[in-house]
Write a protein that holds these residues in place. Sequence first.
Motif, mmCIF file in Angstrom:
data_model
loop_
_atom_site.group_PDB
_atom_site.id
_atom_site.type_symbol
_atom_site.label_atom_id
_atom_site.label_comp_id
_atom_site.label_asym_id
_atom_site.label_seq_id
_atom_site.Cartn_x
_atom_site.Cartn_y
_atom_site.Cartn_z
ATOM 1 N N ARG A 77 0.850 -1.418 0.087
ATOM 2 C CA ARG A 77 0.043 -0.187 -0.084
ATOM 3 C C ARG A 77 0.868 1.277 -0.201
ATOM 4 O O ARG A 77 0.428 2.317 -0.519
ATOM 5 C CB ARG A 77 -0.969 -0.072 1.120
ATOM 6 C CG ARG A 77 -2.018 -1.248 1.266
ATOM 7 C CD ARG A 77 -2.883 -0.952 2.525
ATOM 8 N NE ARG A 77 -3.828 -2.095 2.601
ATOM 9 C CZ ARG A 77 -5.205 -1.984 2.266
ATOM 10 N NH1 ARG A 77 -5.425 -0.906 1.614
ATOM 11 N NH2 ARG A 77 -5.847 -2.981 2.588
ATOM 12 N N ASP A 78 2.025 1.188 0.361
ATOM 13 C CA ASP A 78 2.884 2.247 0.431
ATOM 14 C C ASP A 78 3.698 2.576 -0.825
ATOM 15 O O ASP A 78 4.445 3.658 -1.028
ATOM 16 C CB ASP A 78 3.960 2.249 1.756
ATOM 17 C CG ASP A 78 3.412 1.801 2.817
ATOM 18 O OD1 ASP A 78 2.356 2.289 3.275
ATOM 19 O OD2 ASP A 78 4.177 1.211 3.771
ATOM 20 N N ALA A 521 18.524 10.231 13.389
ATOM 21 C CA ALA A 521 17.572 9.473 14.227
ATOM 22 C C ALA A 521 15.982 9.638 13.179
ATOM 23 O O ALA A 521 15.607 8.485 13.499
ATOM 24 C CB ALA A 521 17.236 10.114 15.563
ATOM 25 N N TRP A 522 16.028 10.337 12.429
ATOM 26 C CA TRP A 522 14.789 10.558 11.766
ATOM 27 C C TRP A 522 14.724 10.461 10.466
ATOM 28 O O TRP A 522 15.580 10.852 9.771
ATOM 29 C CB TRP A 522 14.329 12.048 12.163
ATOM 30 C CG TRP A 522 13.750 12.366 13.390
ATOM 31 C CD1 TRP A 522 14.680 12.734 14.381
ATOM 32 C CD2 TRP A 522 12.550 12.035 14.184
ATOM 33 N NE1 TRP A 522 13.933 12.995 15.887
ATOM 34 C CE2 TRP A 522 12.711 12.449 15.538
ATOM 35 C CE3 TRP A 522 11.192 11.542 13.843
ATOM 36 C CZ2 TRP A 522 11.586 12.387 16.423
ATOM 37 C CZ3 TRP A 522 10.304 11.236 14.739
ATOM 38 C CH2 TRP A 522 10.475 11.926 16.239
ATOM 39 N N ARG A 523 13.697 9.459 9.762
ATOM 40 C CA ARG A 523 13.501 9.406 8.616
ATOM 41 C C ARG A 523 12.049 9.456 8.143
ATOM 42 O O ARG A 523 11.158 8.945 8.701
ATOM 43 C CB ARG A 523 14.120 8.034 8.163
ATOM 44 C CG ARG A 523 13.743 7.921 6.746
ATOM 45 C CD ARG A 523 14.280 6.333 6.331
ATOM 46 N NE ARG A 523 14.120 5.839 4.994
ATOM 47 C CZ ARG A 523 14.106 4.770 4.559
ATOM 48 N NH1 ARG A 523 14.840 3.847 5.867
ATOM 49 N NH2 ARG A 523 13.936 4.236 3.570
ATOM 50 N N VAL A 524 11.484 10.239 6.943
ATOM 51 C CA VAL A 524 10.282 10.337 6.937
ATOM 52 C C VAL A 524 10.162 10.070 5.126
ATOM 53 O O VAL A 524 10.795 10.621 4.256
ATOM 54 C CB VAL A 524 9.687 11.702 6.768
ATOM 55 C CG1 VAL A 524 8.188 12.064 6.507
ATOM 56 C CG2 VAL A 524 9.938 12.182 8.371
ATOM 57 N N ASN A 525 9.094 9.240 4.979
ATOM 58 C CA ASN A 525 8.921 8.772 3.454
ATOM 59 C C ASN A 525 7.376 8.930 3.226
ATOM 60 O O ASN A 525 6.450 8.782 4.088
ATOM 61 C CB ASN A 525 8.991 7.466 3.315
ATOM 62 C CG ASN A 525 10.450 6.921 3.425
ATOM 63 O OD1 ASN A 525 10.734 5.948 4.366
ATOM 64 N ND2 ASN A 525 11.510 7.447 2.841
ATOM 65 N N GLY A 526 7.005 9.328 2.047
ATOM 66 C CA GLY A 526 5.680 9.638 1.652
ATOM 67 C C GLY A 526 5.436 9.553 0.208
ATOM 68 O O GLY A 526 6.412 9.396 -0.706
ATOM 69 N N ALA A 527 4.159 8.955 -0.012
ATOM 70 C CA ALA A 527 3.778 8.784 -1.445
ATOM 71 C C ALA A 527 2.225 9.067 -1.697
ATOM 72 O O ALA A 527 1.563 9.076 -0.830
ATOM 73 C CB ALA A 527 4.067 7.101 -1.942
ATOM 74 N N ALA A 548 -2.395 7.511 -0.675
ATOM 75 C CA ALA A 548 -1.352 8.098 -0.066
ATOM 76 C C ALA A 548 -0.838 7.159 1.303
ATOM 77 O O ALA A 548 -1.672 6.498 1.706
ATOM 78 C CB ALA A 548 -1.809 9.499 0.352
ATOM 79 N N SER A 549 0.441 7.469 1.375
ATOM 80 C CA SER A 549 0.858 6.874 2.832
ATOM 81 C C SER A 549 1.826 7.784 3.153
ATOM 82 O O SER A 549 2.484 8.362 2.474
ATOM 83 C CB SER A 549 1.579 5.513 2.244
ATOM 84 O OG SER A 549 2.873 5.563 1.629
ATOM 85 N N LEU A 550 2.203 7.738 4.584
ATOM 86 C CA LEU A 550 3.236 8.249 4.940
ATOM 87 C C LEU A 550 4.018 7.636 6.197
ATOM 88 O O LEU A 550 3.153 7.116 7.047
ATOM 89 C CB LEU A 550 2.531 9.723 5.765
ATOM 90 C CG LEU A 550 3.600 10.577 6.688
ATOM 91 C CD1 LEU A 550 4.858 11.289 5.517
ATOM 92 C CD2 LEU A 550 3.002 11.687 7.581
ATOM 93 N N ALA A 551 5.351 7.464 6.423
ATOM 94 C CA ALA A 551 6.047 6.827 7.327
ATOM 95 C C ALA A 551 6.918 7.799 7.873
ATOM 96 O O ALA A 551 7.691 8.263 7.300
ATOM 97 C CB ALA A 551 6.473 5.577 6.753
#
Length: 643
Positions: A77-78, A521-527, A548-551
């Motif tokens: 789904r991502d 420390a931080w990581r952000v992914n979006g689609a 849409a997805s956000l991690a």
Amino acid sequence: MKYIHLSLLSSVLLPAPSLAQTIDPAADPETSNTSIVVTGNRATDPMPLDRIGGSVTVLDEQILDRRQVREVSDVLRDVPGVAVGRVPGQTQLRLRGAEANHTLVLVDGIEVSDPYAGEFDFGTLIADEASRIEVLRGQQSAIYGSDAIGGVIQYITLDGRDAPGAVARIEAGSFGMVNGAARIAGYSGDLDYALSATLNTTDGTPGARNGTRDLANDSGAVSLKTTFAPSTNARLTGVLRYARTNAEFNDSDSDPGSPTFGFQVDSPGNRFENEAIYVLIRGELDLLDDRWTQAFSAQIADTRRDGFASTGRSYGSEGQRLKGSYDTTLRIEAGGLTHRVTAALDVERERFRNTDPTGFAFTGRRQIDNVGLVGQYAIDLGDRASASASIRRDWNDQFADTTTYRLQASYRIAAATRVRGAVGSGVKNPSFYELYGFVDGRFIGNPDLRPEKSSGWEIGIDQSLFGERASIGVTYFESELDEEIFTSFPPPNFVASPGNRDTVSKRNGVEVFGEARFAEAWRVNGAYTYLRSHEDGAREVRRPSHTASLAVDWRAPKDAGGVTLVARYNGETIDSAFIDPSFVPVRVQLDDYFLLNVNADVRVMDNVELFGRVENLTAADYEDVFSFATPGRSFAIGARARF
């Protein structure tokens, strides 16, 4: 397969009833610039991710681990362009609006779709402890033939050299769920090996809207992957995989006088068994100082499906796929350019037998033979540009011979900016069920069906930002489908039967990805995906216009633990409901929904970690398919040990 009415015929049709950008939204930030893709072309040597002009997404081992993926369909789904429809017995994926059976699914190089139904049930694929996923979108028939008209998804278990050691995972949670996985892998001299097993069992939740019957499900697989390399230029690889699912399902209410006519209803005693054996043997030989590589392979897929009602066995099918391939690539380097010339030959036989015990269906064996010849040329113009062209000719003893093509190119106009594009065609042969399937009073196959044909193109741009600490990419795509197979309900009996449309189905849309890293420390992914998909002038079912997805991932110092939040949005969509006594489908709207998962893990010893997660934190009430209920909020806690 264009499903006639999944809720009505699930018990008879099936067993129930790297975006090629520099930094992919799912790729590991430490390796994304140098990641290679084994699925993206027919050459015998893998291609760097940022040299492929088409859209490819790579989900690596780290992504699957931190998002605590159990059913592989969840993490897909991502991926931009992917829509997931989850029901007991046939979890479907649609790439860019294409049908579920338009996606070629590979597991360690083996084609795993059921030869009878023509597609793969993603609900049976449980994530191993060390694996990765490659998703190619767009027409890939010039490389892989029929079934790849919409794209390719390959699930790859890591071998003993890539991920040595032993690991075991066990967890328990809501709905009587127990999930476990184990893997032992390593290498010694010329031999490496990886033996893995997965098991997911659950008491289930109600599968019908307003129902109370929990649908239990037991799924598992055992896989052995080994490579023997007696010299630096010769390798022999073997893959053996066994998968089995035993699960319950419901029927739809078939009483025209009932207020729930056409809806899923509790159906005690209904269950199905799926069993599959997959085998691959592949030999590789490198000559001329590795400039001339070649590979020989043989594979088998043997599938069996059986359905049971309270009165006993009610339906069944068997299918086999036998395939042999030869691939050879010659690499020529001259004047700062690298040329690759590839030729490939595929010889395939698919066999099918309906084992329906009722006596209504023909139970003899049928088969289809196909020979495909591929030619491919690729060129790398230094570090800035690459291009490839592929053409394939298929000779089929059931359908007209076809020729498909694919062109793709990538150009880096600046150090941080890359443009890319692809154009191609595809073909999808009808499935055995569509050709010969028979269900008394419900469905009649059509042996005169013609293959579906597709053409499409895409263009995209990828931009790295802030010294490659962030990136963004946008892709626009269009495709057209001719001869689309659909289901009609001709009077006076309104018995369902497939046919070919004489109109063109059109799909277009936009895919967007974004990725950012903040310190260590931080990581952000979006689609995000916008899709417009129309068949015969009407919007196609089970294809949301917006997904849409956000991690968001946070890791403690020295990777002592972390927390990952994953949010997924599925926009409003439509479906076909058989709630009219004529059995002619009625179009209904399914509401949009939002899913929120929270995962956490902590290392308590050097080789032991504890983890837990909450899925569907907001307890969203949603349906992917009309009247099929989905699980509510759930909890899980477990432990992993490494040796």
